[in-house]
Motif scaffolding. Structure first.
Motif, PDB file in Angstrom:
ATOM      1  N   TYR A 153     -55.050 100.819 -32.388  1.00  0.00           N
ATOM      2  CA  TYR A 153     -54.611  99.960 -33.440  1.00  0.00           C
ATOM      3  C   TYR A 153     -55.490  98.728 -33.460  1.00  0.00           C
ATOM      4  N   GLN A 154     -55.625  98.154 -34.633  1.00  0.00           N
ATOM      5  CA  GLN A 154     -56.403  96.934 -34.806  1.00  0.00           C
ATOM      6  C   GLN A 154     -55.493  95.887 -35.432  1.00  0.00           C
ATOM      7  N   ASP A 164     -55.595  92.285 -37.013  1.00  0.00           N
ATOM      8  CA  ASP A 164     -56.455  91.230 -37.546  1.00  0.00           C
ATOM      9  C   ASP A 164     -55.651  89.941 -37.671  1.00  0.00           C
ATOM     10  N   THR A 202     -59.607  89.459 -33.870  1.00  0.00           N
ATOM     11  CA  THR A 202     -59.159  90.850 -33.879  1.00  0.00           C
ATOM     12  C   THR A 202     -58.817  91.303 -32.466  1.00  0.00           C
ATOM     13  N   THR A 203     -57.637  91.897 -32.312  1.00  0.00           N
ATOM     14  CA  THR A 203     -57.206  92.483 -31.050  1.00  0.00           C
ATOM     15  C   THR A 203     -57.116  93.984 -31.256  1.00  0.00           C
ATOM     16  N   TYR A 204     -57.588  94.758 -30.277  1.00  0.00           N
ATOM     17  CA  TYR A 204     -57.565  96.212 -30.354  1.00  0.00           C
ATOM     18  C   TYR A 204     -56.637  96.753 -29.266  1.00  0.00           C
ATOM     19  N   TRP A 205     -55.904  97.818 -29.609  1.00  0.00           N
ATOM     20  CA  TRP A 205     -55.026  98.443 -28.632  1.00  0.00           C
ATOM     21  C   TRP A 205     -55.047  99.950 -28.805  1.00  0.00           C
ATOM     22  N   THR A 206     -55.523 100.621 -27.789  1.00  0.00           N
ATOM     23  CA  THR A 206     -55.430 102.072 -27.704  1.00  0.00           C
ATOM     24  C   THR A 206     -54.165 102.338 -26.902  1.00  0.00           C
TER      25      THR A 206
END
Length: 65
Positions: A1-2, A4, A36-40
């Motif tokens: 997920y991204q 913003d 931006t934060t990314y979460w797998t």
């Protein structure tokens, strides 16, 4: 997920283990560090919180289904 967050300078977004808890790091990159934060999301992810690191009342729960 991204995720913003154009308001990062005023409202840094962080994924946390609980309300006011430590940063959640499993699969997360750039947590509260930029726009931006990314979460797998891992298969064993627990429910976590998102929270503004400047304003503790700005938060919510991310429920994993």
């Amino acid at each position: 997920y991204q995720f913003d967050n154009p308001e990062h300078s005023s409202h840094p977004f962080q994924i946390r283990v609980s309300d006011g808890g430590a940063a959640y790091t499993n699969g997360v990159s750039n947590n509260a560090a930029g726009n931006t934060t990314y979460w797998t999301v891992p298969m064993n992810a627990a429910n976590v919180f998102y929270q503004c690191t400047n304003h503790s009342s700005m938060l919510g729960q991310l429920i994993i289904v």
